[in-house]
Design a protein around this motif. Sequence first.
Motif, PDB file in Angstrom:
ATOM      1  N   LEU A 235       2.210   1.190  -7.231  1.00  9.26           N
ATOM      2  CA  LEU A 235       2.222   0.203  -6.154  1.00  9.26           C
ATOM      3  C   LEU A 235       1.167  -0.872  -6.370  1.00  9.26           C
ATOM      4  O   LEU A 235       1.391  -2.040  -6.055  1.00  9.26           O
ATOM      5  N   SER A 236       0.023  -0.505  -6.933  1.00  6.52           N
ATOM      6  CA  SER A 236      -1.052  -1.483  -7.145  1.00  6.52           C
ATOM      7  C   SER A 236      -0.672  -2.553  -8.168  1.00  6.52           C
ATOM      8  O   SER A 236      -1.256  -3.627  -8.186  1.00  6.52           O
ATOM      9  N   GLU A 237       0.324  -2.308  -9.005  1.00  8.91           N
ATOM     10  CA  GLU A 237       0.756  -3.252 -10.039  1.00  8.91           C
ATOM     11  C   GLU A 237       1.857  -4.198  -9.567  1.00  8.91           C
ATOM     12  O   GLU A 237       2.207  -5.129 -10.283  1.00  8.91           O
ATOM     13  N   ILE A 238       2.403  -3.973  -8.406  1.00 10.57           N
ATOM     14  CA  ILE A 238       3.521  -4.773  -7.910  1.00 10.57           C
ATOM     15  C   ILE A 238       2.979  -5.942  -7.101  1.00 10.57           C
ATOM     16  O   ILE A 238       2.254  -5.737  -6.126  1.00 10.57           O
ATOM     17  N   PRO A 239       3.335  -7.180  -7.468  1.00  9.97           N
ATOM     18  CA  PRO A 239       2.776  -8.347  -6.775  1.00  9.97           C
ATOM     19  C   PRO A 239       3.450  -8.687  -5.448  1.00  9.97           C
ATOM     20  O   PRO A 239       2.899  -9.437  -4.657  1.00  9.97           O
ATOM     21  N   ARG A 240       4.626  -8.154  -5.169  1.00 11.08           N
ATOM     22  CA  ARG A 240       5.358  -8.490  -3.947  1.00 11.08           C
ATOM     23  C   ARG A 240       4.722  -7.853  -2.717  1.00 11.08           C
ATOM     24  O   ARG A 240       4.085  -6.815  -2.798  1.00 11.08           O
ATOM     25  N   HIS A 241       4.939  -8.472  -1.558  1.00  5.62           N
ATOM     26  CA  HIS A 241       4.407  -7.949  -0.297  1.00  5.62           C
ATOM     27  C   HIS A 241       5.402  -7.053   0.415  1.00  5.62           C
ATOM     28  O   HIS A 241       5.019  -6.195   1.195  1.00  5.62           O
ATOM     29  N   VAL A 242       6.699  -7.271   0.152  1.00  6.16           N
ATOM     30  CA  VAL A 242       7.757  -6.458   0.754  1.00  6.16           C
ATOM     31  C   VAL A 242       8.495  -5.750  -0.373  1.00  6.16           C
ATOM     32  O   VAL A 242       8.924  -6.377  -1.340  1.00  6.16           O
ATOM     33  N   LEU A 243       8.641  -4.436  -0.240  1.00  7.14           N
ATOM     34  CA  LEU A 243       9.346  -3.641  -1.237  1.00  7.14           C
ATOM     35  C   LEU A 243      10.690  -3.238  -0.650  1.00  7.14           C
ATOM     36  O   LEU A 243      10.776  -2.826   0.504  1.00  7.14           O
ATOM     37  N   ARG A 244      11.739  -3.358  -1.445  1.00 11.27           N
ATOM     38  CA  ARG A 244      13.094  -3.068  -0.961  1.00 11.27           C
ATOM     39  C   ARG A 244      13.798  -2.139  -1.938  1.00 11.27           C
ATOM     40  O   ARG A 244      13.752  -2.328  -3.137  1.00 11.27           O
ATOM     41  N   VAL A 245      14.457  -1.149  -1.376  1.00  8.80           N
ATOM     42  CA  VAL A 245      15.280  -0.237  -2.163  1.00  8.80           C
ATOM     43  C   VAL A 245      16.629  -0.117  -1.444  1.00  8.80           C
ATOM     44  O   VAL A 245      16.690  -0.088  -0.218  1.00  8.80           O
ATOM     45  N   THR A 246      17.708  -0.115  -2.216  1.00 12.99           N
ATOM     46  CA  THR A 246      19.040  -0.002  -1.632  1.00 12.99           C
ATOM     47  C   THR A 246      19.795   1.145  -2.287  1.00 12.99           C
ATOM     48  O   THR A 246      19.456   1.578  -3.389  1.00 12.99           O
ATOM     49  N   CYS A 247      20.827   1.599  -1.608  1.00  8.31           N
ATOM     50  CA  CYS A 247      21.723   2.601  -2.163  1.00  8.31           C
ATOM     51  C   CYS A 247      22.990   1.883  -2.628  1.00  8.31           C
ATOM     52  O   CYS A 247      23.642   1.199  -1.839  1.00  8.31           O
ATOM     53  N   ARG A 248      23.312   2.042  -3.900  1.00  6.67           N
ATOM     54  CA  ARG A 248      24.532   1.432  -4.435  1.00  6.67           C
ATOM     55  C   ARG A 248      25.779   2.154  -3.955  1.00  6.67           C
ATOM     56  O   ARG A 248      26.880   1.656  -4.100  1.00  6.67           O
ATOM     57  N   ARG A 249      25.594   3.281  -3.345  1.00  2.00           N
ATOM     58  CA  ARG A 249      26.727   4.075  -2.887  1.00  2.00           C
ATOM     59  C   ARG A 249      27.091   3.784  -1.433  1.00  2.00           C
ATOM     60  O   ARG A 249      28.240   3.546  -1.102  1.00  2.00           O
ATOM     61  N   CYS A 250      26.093   3.808  -0.538  1.00  4.12           N
ATOM     62  CA  CYS A 250      26.380   3.617   0.888  1.00  4.12           C
ATOM     63  C   CYS A 250      25.877   2.264   1.407  1.00  4.12           C
ATOM     64  O   CYS A 250      26.025   1.970   2.578  1.00  4.12           O
ATOM     65  N   ASP A 251      25.277   1.448   0.539  1.00  5.76           N
ATOM     66  CA  ASP A 251      24.799   0.102   0.870  1.00  5.76           C
ATOM     67  C   ASP A 251      23.681   0.074   1.904  1.00  5.76           C
ATOM     68  O   ASP A 251      23.419  -0.953   2.505  1.00  5.76           O
ATOM     69  N   ARG A 252      23.009   1.198   2.121  1.00  2.00           N
ATOM     70  CA  ARG A 252      21.881   1.222   3.039  1.00  2.00           C
ATOM     71  C   ARG A 252      20.683   0.561   2.368  1.00  2.00           C
ATOM     72  O   ARG A 252      20.455   0.711   1.179  1.00  2.00           O
ATOM     73  N   VAL A 253      19.911  -0.187   3.128  1.00  2.00           N
ATOM     74  CA  VAL A 253      18.734  -0.895   2.631  1.00  2.00           C
ATOM     75  C   VAL A 253      17.501  -0.400   3.384  1.00  2.00           C
ATOM     76  O   VAL A 253      17.521  -0.296   4.606  1.00  2.00           O
ATOM     77  N   VAL A 254      16.441  -0.095   2.639  1.00  2.00           N
ATOM     78  CA  VAL A 254      15.170   0.292   3.233  1.00  2.00           C
ATOM     79  C   VAL A 254      14.112  -0.669   2.700  1.00  2.00           C
ATOM     80  O   VAL A 254      13.997  -0.864   1.497  1.00  2.00           O
ATOM     81  N   GLU A 255      13.378  -1.290   3.619  1.00  2.00           N
ATOM     82  CA  GLU A 255      12.279  -2.171   3.253  1.00  2.00           C
ATOM     83  C   GLU A 255      10.988  -1.603   3.820  1.00  2.00           C
ATOM     84  O   GLU A 255      10.980  -1.022   4.902  1.00  2.00           O
ATOM     85  N   ILE A 256       9.918  -1.791   3.070  1.00  2.00           N
ATOM     86  CA  ILE A 256       8.606  -1.356   3.526  1.00  2.00           C
ATOM     87  C   ILE A 256       7.584  -2.377   3.036  1.00  2.00           C
ATOM     88  O   ILE A 256       7.704  -2.902   1.928  1.00  2.00           O
ATOM     89  N   GLN A 257       6.639  -2.681   3.888  1.00  2.00           N
ATOM     90  CA  GLN A 257       5.551  -3.557   3.489  1.00  2.00           C
ATOM     91  C   GLN A 257       4.709  -2.823   2.445  1.00  2.00           C
ATOM     92  O   GLN A 257       4.462  -1.618   2.571  1.00  2.00           O
ATOM     93  N   LYS A 258       4.278  -3.541   1.422  1.00  3.87           N
ATOM     94  CA  LYS A 258       3.463  -2.926   0.379  1.00  3.87           C
ATOM     95  C   LYS A 258       2.199  -2.316   0.976  1.00  3.87           C
ATOM     96  O   LYS A 258       1.798  -1.211   0.599  1.00  3.87           O
ATOM     97  N   ALA A 259       1.572  -2.993   1.929  1.00  3.60           N
ATOM     98  CA  ALA A 259       0.358  -2.474   2.561  1.00  3.60           C
ATOM     99  C   ALA A 259       0.621  -1.141   3.258  1.00  3.60           C
ATOM    100  O   ALA A 259      -0.203  -0.219   3.187  1.00  3.60           O
ATOM    101  N   ASP A 260       1.778  -1.006   3.921  1.00  6.67           N
ATOM    102  CA  ASP A 260       2.124   0.258   4.575  1.00  6.67           C
ATOM    103  C   ASP A 260       2.376   1.352   3.545  1.00  6.67           C
ATOM    104  O   ASP A 260       1.965   2.498   3.729  1.00  6.67           O
ATOM    105  N   ALA A 261       3.069   1.012   2.465  1.00  2.00           N
ATOM    106  CA  ALA A 261       3.348   1.987   1.410  1.00  2.00           C
ATOM    107  C   ALA A 261       2.052   2.499   0.793  1.00  2.00           C
ATOM    108  O   ALA A 261       1.899   3.702   0.562  1.00  2.00           O
TER     109      ALA A 261
END
Length: 70
Positions: free
Chosen positions: A3-29
């Motif tokens: 996480l310390s190497e990622i420059p973005r402030h918002v991290l997003r992961v999606t499921c290619r199967r059910c199309d669900r999206v989860v976002e988390i602020q880098k600071a919260d992560a």
Amino acid sequence: RCLSEIPRHVLRVTCRRCDRVVEIQKADAVRYYGKQAIWSHLGKKLLDQTCQNRTGRHEEDGCWVSFDMP
């Protein structure tokens, strides 16, 4: 990547199967999981056991993780 190497402030992961999206602020992560947490493991954990498409077979169930750039 950690996480310390990622420059973005918002991290997003999606499921290619059910199309669900989860976002988390880098600071919260970082606060919850630590700055050395591996993003690929964390993304899988955020989607774990919540896929909407279930087959009943352990090998097939679960989300197919895709890491997106917001």
